[in-house]
Design a protein around this motif. Structure first.
Motif, mmCIF file in Angstrom:
data_model
loop_
_atom_site.group_PDB
_atom_site.id
_atom_site.type_symbol
_atom_site.label_atom_id
_atom_site.label_comp_id
_atom_site.label_asym_id
_atom_site.label_seq_id
_atom_site.Cartn_x
_atom_site.Cartn_y
_atom_site.Cartn_z
ATOM 1 N N TYR A 13 0.834 -1.205 0.000
ATOM 2 C CA TYR A 13 0.000 0.000 0.000
ATOM 3 C C TYR A 13 0.873 1.262 0.000
ATOM 4 O O TYR A 13 0.611 2.203 -0.741
ATOM 5 C CB TYR A 13 -0.934 -0.024 1.208
ATOM 6 C CG TYR A 13 -2.021 1.023 1.168
ATOM 7 C CD1 TYR A 13 -3.232 0.753 0.545
ATOM 8 C CD2 TYR A 13 -1.848 2.264 1.765
ATOM 9 C CE1 TYR A 13 -4.238 1.694 0.501
ATOM 10 C CE2 TYR A 13 -2.851 3.219 1.729
ATOM 11 C CZ TYR A 13 -4.046 2.929 1.094
ATOM 12 O OH TYR A 13 -5.033 3.874 1.056
ATOM 13 N N ASP A 14 1.923 1.258 0.820
ATOM 14 C CA ASP A 14 2.841 2.397 0.858
ATOM 15 C C ASP A 14 3.493 2.627 -0.499
ATOM 16 O O ASP A 14 3.662 3.773 -0.942
ATOM 17 C CB ASP A 14 3.915 2.191 1.921
ATOM 18 C CG ASP A 14 3.357 2.252 3.334
ATOM 19 O OD1 ASP A 14 2.220 2.742 3.515
ATOM 20 O OD2 ASP A 14 4.069 1.806 4.261
ATOM 21 N N ALA A 15 3.860 1.552 -1.180
ATOM 22 C CA ALA A 15 4.458 1.675 -2.515
ATOM 23 C C ALA A 15 3.447 2.258 -3.495
ATOM 24 O O ALA A 15 3.804 3.065 -4.371
ATOM 25 C CB ALA A 15 4.941 0.314 -3.007
ATOM 26 N N MET A 16 2.181 1.900 -3.332
ATOM 27 C CA MET A 16 1.147 2.432 -4.216
ATOM 28 C C MET A 16 0.910 3.920 -3.956
ATOM 29 O O MET A 16 0.632 4.680 -4.891
ATOM 30 C CB MET A 16 -0.144 1.638 -4.057
ATOM 31 C CG MET A 16 -0.018 0.221 -4.584
ATOM 32 S SD MET A 16 -1.493 -0.741 -4.299
ATOM 33 C CE MET A 16 -2.464 -0.214 -5.691
ATOM 34 N N MET A 39 -7.987 -2.615 -1.289
ATOM 35 C CA MET A 39 -7.100 -3.166 -0.254
ATOM 36 C C MET A 39 -7.629 -2.849 1.144
ATOM 37 O O MET A 39 -7.531 -3.663 2.056
ATOM 38 C CB MET A 39 -5.685 -2.610 -0.408
ATOM 39 C CG MET A 39 -4.948 -3.158 -1.605
ATOM 40 S SD MET A 39 -3.320 -2.409 -1.789
ATOM 41 C CE MET A 39 -2.443 -3.204 -0.451
ATOM 42 N N LEU A 40 -8.187 -1.660 1.313
ATOM 43 C CA LEU A 40 -8.673 -1.240 2.628
ATOM 44 C C LEU A 40 -10.053 -1.786 2.965
ATOM 45 O O LEU A 40 -10.376 -1.961 4.137
ATOM 46 C CB LEU A 40 -8.715 0.292 2.716
ATOM 47 C CG LEU A 40 -7.377 1.000 2.659
ATOM 48 C CD1 LEU A 40 -7.593 2.499 2.596
ATOM 49 C CD2 LEU A 40 -6.533 0.633 3.865
ATOM 50 N N THR A 41 -10.861 -2.043 1.967
ATOM 51 C CA THR A 41 -12.239 -2.443 2.241
ATOM 52 C C THR A 41 -12.504 -3.916 1.955
ATOM 53 O O THR A 41 -12.982 -4.634 2.820
ATOM 54 C CB THR A 41 -13.219 -1.589 1.407
ATOM 55 O OG1 THR A 41 -12.892 -1.696 0.027
ATOM 56 C CG2 THR A 41 -13.171 -0.141 1.833
ATOM 57 N N VAL A 42 -12.182 -4.370 0.781
ATOM 58 C CA VAL A 42 -12.535 -5.725 0.358
ATOM 59 C C VAL A 42 -11.550 -6.770 0.872
ATOM 60 O O VAL A 42 -11.945 -7.829 1.363
ATOM 61 C CB VAL A 42 -12.618 -5.793 -1.180
ATOM 62 C CG1 VAL A 42 -12.934 -7.201 -1.643
ATOM 63 C CG2 VAL A 42 -13.663 -4.811 -1.696
ATOM 64 N N GLU A 43 -10.266 -6.475 0.776
ATOM 65 C CA GLU A 43 -9.255 -7.483 1.087
ATOM 66 C C GLU A 43 -8.891 -7.563 2.566
ATOM 67 O O GLU A 43 -8.701 -8.645 3.097
ATOM 68 C CB GLU A 43 -7.997 -7.206 0.262
ATOM 69 C CG GLU A 43 -8.246 -7.327 -1.227
ATOM 70 C CD GLU A 43 -7.077 -6.830 -2.059
ATOM 71 O OE1 GLU A 43 -5.985 -6.627 -1.492
ATOM 72 O OE2 GLU A 43 -7.272 -6.646 -3.274
ATOM 73 N N ILE A 47 -11.303 -0.866 6.783
ATOM 74 C CA ILE A 47 -12.374 0.123 6.878
ATOM 75 C C ILE A 47 -13.689 -0.590 6.626
ATOM 76 O O ILE A 47 -13.881 -1.198 5.574
ATOM 77 C CB ILE A 47 -12.183 1.248 5.851
ATOM 78 C CG1 ILE A 47 -10.883 1.994 6.133
ATOM 79 C CG2 ILE A 47 -13.371 2.197 5.856
ATOM 80 C CD1 ILE A 47 -10.534 3.033 5.096
ATOM 81 N N LEU A 48 -14.566 -0.557 7.602
ATOM 82 C CA LEU A 48 -15.874 -1.180 7.481
ATOM 83 C C LEU A 48 -16.952 -0.101 7.548
ATOM 84 O O LEU A 48 -17.291 0.373 8.629
ATOM 85 C CB LEU A 48 -16.100 -2.196 8.615
ATOM 86 C CG LEU A 48 -15.116 -3.352 8.673
ATOM 87 C CD1 LEU A 48 -15.369 -4.198 9.901
ATOM 88 C CD2 LEU A 48 -15.225 -4.187 7.420
ATOM 89 N N PRO A 49 -17.485 0.296 6.413
ATOM 90 C CA PRO A 49 -18.489 1.357 6.414
ATOM 91 C C PRO A 49 -19.863 0.822 6.824
ATOM 92 O O PRO A 49 -20.773 0.716 6.018
ATOM 93 C CB PRO A 49 -18.468 1.837 4.967
ATOM 94 C CG PRO A 49 -18.075 0.633 4.188
ATOM 95 C CD PRO A 49 -17.132 -0.129 5.070
#
Length: 85
Positions: A13-16, A39-43, A47-49
């Motif tokens: 993620y940092d590289a992205m 990456m933050l939501t699905v995988e 983060i859970l909205p």
């Protein structure tokens, strides 16, 4: 937004993030942003909205020209406000 309250850590993620800063072109940047979002939501479920944190808005009855809008800032048309006589 500059916060990491969930303490998410990922070298990929940092590289992205670094790549996003170097990338021009709306299509490539959009693809990177969608991948980062996944990456933050699905995988990782970082983060859970699940909850809509509603807010309360109000204005004085002596203020005219106010347009209340649940999708944007309440002060979006502040230049058009006026005092009702």
């Amino acid at each position: 937004q500059g916060e990491n309250v969930n303490r998410f850590c990922s070298a990929e993620y940092d590289a992205m993030i670094d790549e996003l800063g170097r990338t021009d072109g709306i299509i490539r940047r959009g693809a990177l942003a969608r991948r980062m979002n996944d990456m933050l939501t699905v995988e990782s479920f970082t983060i859970l909205p699940l909850v809509d944190r509603g807010r309360l808005s109000a204005y004085s009855m002596t203020l005219g020209g106010v347009v209340m809008n649940p999708w944007d800032a309440e002060m979006i048309n502040a230049a058009n406000w006026f005092r009702v006589k």
